[in-house]
Design a protein around this motif. Structure first.
Motif, PDB file in Angstrom:
ATOM      1  N   ASN A  99     -74.911  26.335   4.893  1.00  0.00           N
ATOM      2  CA  ASN A  99     -75.141  25.144   4.071  1.00  0.00           C
ATOM      3  C   ASN A  99     -74.538  23.937   4.789  1.00  0.00           C
ATOM      4  OD1 ASN A  99     -72.338  25.268   3.604  1.00  0.00           O
ATOM      5  ND2 ASN A  99     -72.642  26.530   1.778  1.00  0.00           N
ATOM      6  N   GLU A 100     -74.519  22.796   4.120  1.00  0.00           N
ATOM      7  CA  GLU A 100     -73.989  21.581   4.741  1.00  0.00           C
ATOM      8  C   GLU A 100     -72.531  21.736   5.146  1.00  0.00           C
ATOM      9  OE1 GLU A 100     -74.770  18.121   2.387  1.00  0.00           O
ATOM     10  OE2 GLU A 100     -76.932  18.468   2.395  1.00  0.00           O
ATOM     11  N   ASN A 128     -87.439  28.125   3.344  1.00  0.00           N
ATOM     12  CA  ASN A 128     -86.453  27.358   2.570  1.00  0.00           C
ATOM     13  C   ASN A 128     -85.197  27.083   3.367  1.00  0.00           C
ATOM     14  OD1 ASN A 128     -87.614  26.704   0.187  1.00  0.00           O
ATOM     15  ND2 ASN A 128     -86.686  28.361  -1.007  1.00  0.00           N
ATOM     16  N   LEU A 129     -84.655  28.129   3.992  1.00  0.00           N
ATOM     17  CA  LEU A 129     -83.440  27.986   4.800  1.00  0.00           C
ATOM     18  C   LEU A 129     -83.686  27.034   5.961  1.00  0.00           C
ATOM     19  CD1 LEU A 129     -80.534  28.887   5.559  1.00  0.00           C
ATOM     20  CD2 LEU A 129     -81.600  30.693   6.919  1.00  0.00           C
ATOM     21  N   LYS A 131     -85.954  24.631   6.334  1.00  0.00           N
ATOM     22  CA  LYS A 131     -86.125  23.247   5.877  1.00  0.00           C
ATOM     23  C   LYS A 131     -84.796  22.615   5.496  1.00  0.00           C
ATOM     24  CE  LYS A 131     -90.804  23.730   4.103  1.00  0.00           C
ATOM     25  NZ  LYS A 131     -91.645  23.811   2.900  1.00  0.00           N
ATOM     26  N   ARG A 132     -83.942  23.380   4.827  1.00  0.00           N
ATOM     27  CA  ARG A 132     -82.640  22.865   4.384  1.00  0.00           C
ATOM     28  C   ARG A 132     -81.771  22.499   5.586  1.00  0.00           C
ATOM     29  NH1 ARG A 132     -78.843  26.878   1.250  1.00  0.00           N
ATOM     30  NH2 ARG A 132     -79.908  28.074   2.811  1.00  0.00           N
ATOM     31  N   LYS A 135     -83.323  19.456   7.501  1.00  0.00           N
ATOM     32  CA  LYS A 135     -83.112  18.211   6.744  1.00  0.00           C
ATOM     33  C   LYS A 135     -81.688  17.692   6.929  1.00  0.00           C
ATOM     34  CE  LYS A 135     -83.359  16.358   2.075  1.00  0.00           C
ATOM     35  NZ  LYS A 135     -83.565  16.644   0.659  1.00  0.00           N
ATOM     36  N   PHE A 136     -80.707  18.606   6.871  1.00  0.00           N
ATOM     37  CA  PHE A 136     -79.312  18.194   7.035  1.00  0.00           C
ATOM     38  C   PHE A 136     -79.055  17.678   8.449  1.00  0.00           C
ATOM     39  CE2 PHE A 136     -74.957  19.346   8.362  1.00  0.00           C
ATOM     40  CZ  PHE A 136     -74.247  18.463   7.551  1.00  0.00           C
TER      41      PHE A 136
END
Length: 197
Positions: A99-100, A128-129, A131-132, A135-136
């Protein structure tokens, strides 16, 4: 000199016998008669394996379910982050933990990295993973590749050998696939290969 004799000479120059070449791709498919003289002299064949040369920076030479081996013979347990000249432990348990927060180190690095390669074990990256993560990291103008760990190791080694500013975050795979060549190489390393009559 026939093609079989040329192959034998090529394998001998590479330091292996024809029986050791099982499971490998052919080194020589056809050789013209004028090129056959190239194998008659010492010093004509040179093999350079990048991931064993420590002056090119750190590279990943192997992995298992427990961790990774680097070209300086260092063995690291668990998820890691590898940079051209250093290694850190990566405090995650699985790709669900990416994650971020777990990626926050990479945008703060100086000099800025060109590419971040993320190896998520032996599972295929989910949209999903991916893209996340993209994006970050896009906020920080850093390119990202989300791959299986095997592919991530090879990509990191290639980009590092080119001298790119690259970082790699790796999770050890849960399952390891191997082929006959891997088994043969392991037996050769352990000198447990049986001789046939």
């Amino acid at each position: 000199m026939n093609i079989q004799a040329l192959r034998t000479a090529a394998f001998k120059a590479a330091g292996m016998s024809l029986s050791q070449s099982l499971g490998r791709r052919r080194l020589i498919s056809t050789v013209s008669p004028r090129l056959s003289k190239a194998y008659d002299y010492d010093g004509k064949t040179k093999v350079s394996i990048f991931n064993t040369e420590t002056d090119m920076g750190l590279m990943i030479t192997g992995y298992s379910q427990y961790g990774f081996r680097l070209n300086n013979n260092m063995v690291l347990i668990g998820p890691i982050t590898v940079f051209p000249r250093s290694v850190l432990s990566w405090n995650i348990n699985s790709f669900d933990d990416i994650n971020e927060e777990s990626l926050s180190l990479f945008p703060t690095l100086e000099p800025k990295i060109d590419v971040l390669i993320i190896g998520i074990g032996d599972q295929n990256p989910t949209p999903n993973l991916t893209k996340r993560i993209i994006k970050f990291m896009k906020k920080y103008k850093t390119n990202v590749e989300v791959l299986r760990t095997e592919q991530a190791c090879a990509t990191f080694n290639f980009l590092n050998a080119e001298g790119r500013m690259v970082a790699c975050a790796l999770i050890p795979p849960l399952h390891i696939s191997y082929n006959e060549n891997d088994v043969l190489q392991t037996k050769l390393k352990q000198k447990q290969l049986y001789e046939t009559d």
